[in-house]
Design a protein around this motif. Structure first.
Motif, mmCIF file in Angstrom:
data_model
loop_
_atom_site.group_PDB
_atom_site.id
_atom_site.type_symbol
_atom_site.label_atom_id
_atom_site.label_comp_id
_atom_site.label_asym_id
_atom_site.label_seq_id
_atom_site.Cartn_x
_atom_site.Cartn_y
_atom_site.Cartn_z
ATOM 1 N N LEU A 36 -19.754 -9.034 -0.716
ATOM 2 C CA LEU A 36 -19.350 -8.644 -2.062
ATOM 3 C C LEU A 36 -19.287 -9.901 -2.920
ATOM 4 C CD1 LEU A 36 -18.030 -6.343 -3.931
ATOM 5 C CD2 LEU A 36 -15.855 -7.371 -3.249
ATOM 6 N N PRO A 37 -19.788 -9.859 -4.177
ATOM 7 C CA PRO A 37 -19.626 -11.021 -5.064
ATOM 8 C C PRO A 37 -18.150 -11.397 -5.188
ATOM 9 C CG PRO A 37 -21.139 -9.430 -6.031
ATOM 10 C CD PRO A 37 -20.539 -8.765 -4.822
ATOM 11 N N SER A 38 -17.874 -12.686 -5.201
ATOM 12 C CA SER A 38 -16.477 -13.130 -5.230
ATOM 13 C C SER A 38 -15.833 -12.938 -6.583
ATOM 14 C CB SER A 38 -16.390 -14.603 -4.822
ATOM 15 O OG SER A 38 -17.151 -15.407 -5.712
ATOM 16 N N GLU A 39 -16.628 -12.949 -7.683
ATOM 17 C CA GLU A 39 -16.051 -12.808 -9.010
ATOM 18 C C GLU A 39 -17.080 -12.260 -9.985
ATOM 19 O OE1 GLU A 39 -14.774 -16.745 -10.010
ATOM 20 O OE2 GLU A 39 -16.798 -17.420 -10.517
ATOM 21 N N VAL A 40 -16.585 -11.828 -11.143
ATOM 22 C CA VAL A 40 -17.454 -11.340 -12.216
ATOM 23 C C VAL A 40 -17.047 -12.020 -13.518
ATOM 24 C CG1 VAL A 40 -17.938 -9.101 -11.158
ATOM 25 C CG2 VAL A 40 -15.927 -9.367 -12.630
ATOM 26 N N GLN A 41 -17.963 -11.999 -14.480
ATOM 27 C CA GLN A 41 -17.697 -12.583 -15.802
ATOM 28 C C GLN A 41 -17.378 -11.466 -16.778
ATOM 29 O OE1 GLN A 41 -20.878 -14.193 -18.557
ATOM 30 N NE2 GLN A 41 -20.020 -16.132 -17.826
ATOM 31 N N ILE A 42 -16.299 -11.636 -17.522
ATOM 32 C CA ILE A 42 -15.845 -10.600 -18.451
ATOM 33 C C ILE A 42 -15.734 -11.190 -19.851
ATOM 34 C CG2 ILE A 42 -13.962 -9.029 -19.039
ATOM 35 C CD1 ILE A 42 -13.298 -8.860 -16.101
ATOM 36 N N ARG A 43 -16.328 -10.499 -20.831
ATOM 37 C CA ARG A 43 -16.203 -10.894 -22.239
ATOM 38 C C ARG A 43 -15.222 -9.936 -22.916
ATOM 39 N NH1 ARG A 43 -18.838 -13.991 -26.000
ATOM 40 N NH2 ARG A 43 -20.359 -14.611 -24.406
ATOM 41 N N LEU A 44 -14.191 -10.516 -23.522
ATOM 42 C CA LEU A 44 -13.116 -9.737 -24.128
ATOM 43 C C LEU A 44 -13.082 -9.942 -25.635
ATOM 44 C CD1 LEU A 44 -10.357 -10.939 -21.652
ATOM 45 C CD2 LEU A 44 -11.752 -8.889 -21.416
ATOM 46 N N GLU A 45 -12.484 -8.988 -26.324
ATOM 47 C CA GLU A 45 -12.266 -9.119 -27.763
ATOM 48 C C GLU A 45 -10.837 -8.711 -28.076
ATOM 49 O OE1 GLU A 45 -15.049 -7.927 -31.334
ATOM 50 O OE2 GLU A 45 -13.738 -6.228 -30.829
ATOM 51 N N GLY A 46 -10.201 -9.493 -28.935
ATOM 52 C CA GLY A 46 -8.833 -9.190 -29.337
ATOM 53 C C GLY A 46 -8.324 -10.226 -30.304
ATOM 54 N N ARG A 47 -7.091 -10.044 -30.733
ATOM 55 C CA ARG A 47 -6.491 -11.013 -31.626
ATOM 56 C C ARG A 47 -6.343 -12.360 -30.921
ATOM 57 N NH1 ARG A 47 -7.121 -9.677 -36.818
ATOM 58 N NH2 ARG A 47 -6.539 -7.491 -37.177
ATOM 59 N N LYS A 48 -6.564 -13.416 -31.680
ATOM 60 C CA LYS A 48 -6.560 -14.758 -31.111
ATOM 61 C C LYS A 48 -5.265 -15.064 -30.372
ATOM 62 C CE LYS A 48 -7.157 -19.616 -32.399
ATOM 63 N NZ LYS A 48 -7.415 -20.560 -33.527
ATOM 64 N N GLY A 49 -4.141 -14.659 -30.965
ATOM 65 C CA GLY A 49 -2.849 -14.939 -30.336
ATOM 66 C C GLY A 49 -2.701 -14.249 -28.999
ATOM 67 N N GLN A 50 -3.162 -13.010 -28.911
ATOM 68 C CA GLN A 50 -3.039 -12.271 -27.659
ATOM 69 C C GLN A 50 -4.018 -12.794 -26.612
ATOM 70 O OE1 GLN A 50 -3.727 -8.052 -27.979
ATOM 71 N NE2 GLN A 50 -2.655 -7.603 -26.072
ATOM 72 N N ILE A 51 -5.265 -13.062 -27.052
ATOM 73 C CA ILE A 51 -6.264 -13.588 -26.121
ATOM 74 C C ILE A 51 -5.816 -14.921 -25.543
ATOM 75 C CG2 ILE A 51 -8.602 -14.526 -25.950
ATOM 76 C CD1 ILE A 51 -8.633 -11.554 -25.997
ATOM 77 N N LYS A 52 -5.218 -15.769 -26.397
ATOM 78 C CA LYS A 52 -4.793 -17.100 -25.980
ATOM 79 C C LYS A 52 -3.722 -17.038 -24.911
ATOM 80 C CE LYS A 52 -2.884 -21.392 -27.851
ATOM 81 N NZ LYS A 52 -2.395 -22.080 -29.073
ATOM 82 N N ASN A 53 -2.871 -16.011 -24.976
ATOM 83 C CA ASN A 53 -1.738 -15.907 -24.049
ATOM 84 C C ASN A 53 -2.035 -15.059 -22.817
ATOM 85 O OD1 ASN A 53 -0.007 -17.487 -25.665
ATOM 86 N ND2 ASN A 53 0.432 -15.715 -26.979
ATOM 87 N N LEU A 54 -3.277 -14.625 -22.654
ATOM 88 C CA LEU A 54 -3.612 -13.823 -21.477
ATOM 89 C C LEU A 54 -3.506 -14.656 -20.208
ATOM 90 C CD1 LEU A 54 -6.712 -11.645 -22.468
ATOM 91 C CD2 LEU A 54 -4.431 -10.847 -21.884
ATOM 92 N N LEU A 55 -2.979 -14.046 -19.154
ATOM 93 C CA LEU A 55 -2.905 -14.673 -17.834
ATOM 94 C C LEU A 55 -3.885 -13.979 -16.893
ATOM 95 C CD1 LEU A 55 0.982 -14.932 -17.488
ATOM 96 C CD2 LEU A 55 -0.607 -16.750 -18.129
ATOM 97 N N PRO A 56 -4.320 -14.674 -15.830
ATOM 98 C CA PRO A 56 -5.264 -14.042 -14.888
ATOM 99 C C PRO A 56 -4.758 -12.714 -14.347
ATOM 100 C CG PRO A 56 -5.135 -16.391 -14.472
ATOM 101 C CD PRO A 56 -4.089 -16.084 -15.505
ATOM 102 N N ARG A 57 -3.434 -12.611 -14.144
ATOM 103 C CA ARG A 57 -2.910 -11.358 -13.591
ATOM 104 C C ARG A 57 -2.951 -10.199 -14.582
ATOM 105 N NH1 ARG A 57 2.001 -14.420 -14.203
ATOM 106 N NH2 ARG A 57 3.313 -13.598 -15.876
ATOM 107 N N ASP A 58 -3.209 -10.499 -15.871
ATOM 108 C CA ASP A 58 -3.270 -9.445 -16.887
ATOM 109 C C ASP A 58 -4.586 -8.683 -16.842
ATOM 110 O OD1 ASP A 58 -0.755 -10.189 -17.826
ATOM 111 O OD2 ASP A 58 -1.597 -11.674 -19.203
ATOM 112 N N ILE A 59 -5.584 -9.240 -16.158
ATOM 113 C CA ILE A 59 -6.920 -8.637 -16.108
ATOM 114 C C ILE A 59 -7.271 -8.355 -14.654
ATOM 115 C CG2 ILE A 59 -9.333 -8.908 -16.781
ATOM 116 C CD1 ILE A 59 -8.383 -11.149 -18.681
ATOM 117 N N ARG A 60 -7.865 -7.223 -14.416
ATOM 118 C CA ARG A 60 -8.246 -6.861 -13.048
ATOM 119 C C ARG A 60 -9.647 -6.277 -13.055
ATOM 120 N NH1 ARG A 60 -7.066 -2.064 -9.678
ATOM 121 N NH2 ARG A 60 -7.338 -2.679 -7.508
ATOM 122 N N ALA A 61 -10.499 -6.794 -12.166
ATOM 123 C CA ALA A 61 -11.845 -6.261 -11.979
ATOM 124 C C ALA A 61 -11.957 -5.759 -10.547
ATOM 125 C CB ALA A 61 -12.895 -7.339 -12.256
#
Length: 308
Positions: free
Chosen positions: A56-81
């Motif tokens: 299985l591939p170890s990781e994937v690339q994800i492109r996100l869109e959102g407000r700069k403040g929210q995107i800046k404060n995202l943590l790895p645990r906030d996203i799941r693939a």
């Protein structure tokens, strides 16, 4: 009151509209919408019992869109693939990558959008655990052979991955030790080139107890083991012979003690009234000032036979 509220209604509505436009403008300027690219580990879920992921591939690339403040404060645990393997079968399965995001963040693209997952039946092998000794005991001391409980572990995983295993081991650090080393240590698995093989493998148990005797560096020699038998067989029966395993053990002691030490005895073994063979595992009685190079449990077989 209603008539007063209606006065200059157009002006009031215009003021509210302008305030809203101004708020949207300021918000957009201060916290604009932006895109951000992250790499996220790819997980699996809902795999049927008895199956295991072999590739299985170890990781994937994800492109996100959102407000700069929210995107800046995202943590790895906030996203799941992840890939849902509920319907997966043995062999290769091409499945979509699913992504969960925090509220307010939009998924633009995931690369790759689908992956090929190889699924195999779970296989098991029992392998011995080796000990990597790092460091040296303090001067005047030496480390004896390690004792592990258990000395083997069961490794489960894809057959192809099991064949790549080069070593199953634990790491022991004996930095200037002046006494026995005892610890519960995690078991590690590497391939023949020393690369870790932790993904998709399961160990039972995941850790083992490691005991490394650290003794003073004294003279040593091999001495015989003798059984200490207590009592007599039943009337009409006698001892045919006594078998011990091991029969000798290496002891360490000062020269004056070694000179008078001819053998070591087992702890007492009761044979009173015996009419058949007695098989026991016994420990050794160790005199003061004497140390052992190993700590064997002696298997003692007392064969009993009828007289005449």
């Amino acid at each position: 009151m209603l008539e007063r509220w209606r006065e200059n209604l157009g002006v009031k509505l215009l003021a509210v509209t302008l305030a809203l436009i101004l708020w949207l403008y300021v918000t957009s300027e201060q916290n604009p919408t932006t895109e951000h690219v992250v790499r996220i580990p790819l997980e699996v879920e809902n795999l049927s019992a008895g199956l295991v992921v072999a590739n299985l591939p170890s990781e994937v690339q994800i492109r996100l869109e959102g407000r700069k403040g929210q995107i800046k404060n995202l943590l790895p645990r906030d996203i799941r693939a992840y890939v849902d393997l509920r319907a997966a079968r043995v062999g290769e399965n091409t499945l979509p990558v699913q992504v969960t995001l925090p509220e307010g963040v939009r998924l633009v693209r995931v690369n790759p959008a689908q992956v090929t997952v190889k699924v195999e039946q779970v296989q098991e092998v029992s392998l011995p655990v080796q000990v990597n000794l790092n460091g040296e005991p303090a001067g005047g001391y030496r480390a004896l052979d390690p004792i592990l409980k258990p000395s083997q572990v069961i490794v489960s995983g894809p057959e192809a991955l099991l064949k790549e295993i080069g070593k199953v081991y634990v790491e022991v650090k004996l930095d200037q030790a002046r006494g026995n080393y005892l610890a519960q240590l995690p078991v590690q698995v590497v391939d023949r080139e020393g690369h870790p093989l932790s993904r998709w493998l399961t160990l039972k148990p995941e850790s083992v107890e490691v005991f490394v005797p650290v003794v003073q560096d004294m003279p040593s020699r091999m001495v015989a083991i003798r059984p200490r038998l207590v009592g007599e067989p039943a009337a009409g029966y006698q001892i045919k012979r006594v078998i011990l395993h091991p029969e000798v053990v290496e002891v360490l002691a000062p020269y004056n003690v070694l000179a008078t030490l001819d053998n070591l005895y087992t702890t007492p073994i009761n044979i009173a009234g015996a009419r058949k063979n007695i098989i026991v595992e016994s420990q050794l009685e160790i005199p003061p000032g004497v140390q052992l190079s190993s700590f064997p449990r002696v298997r003692v077989i007392v064969e009993i036979e009828r007289v005449g």
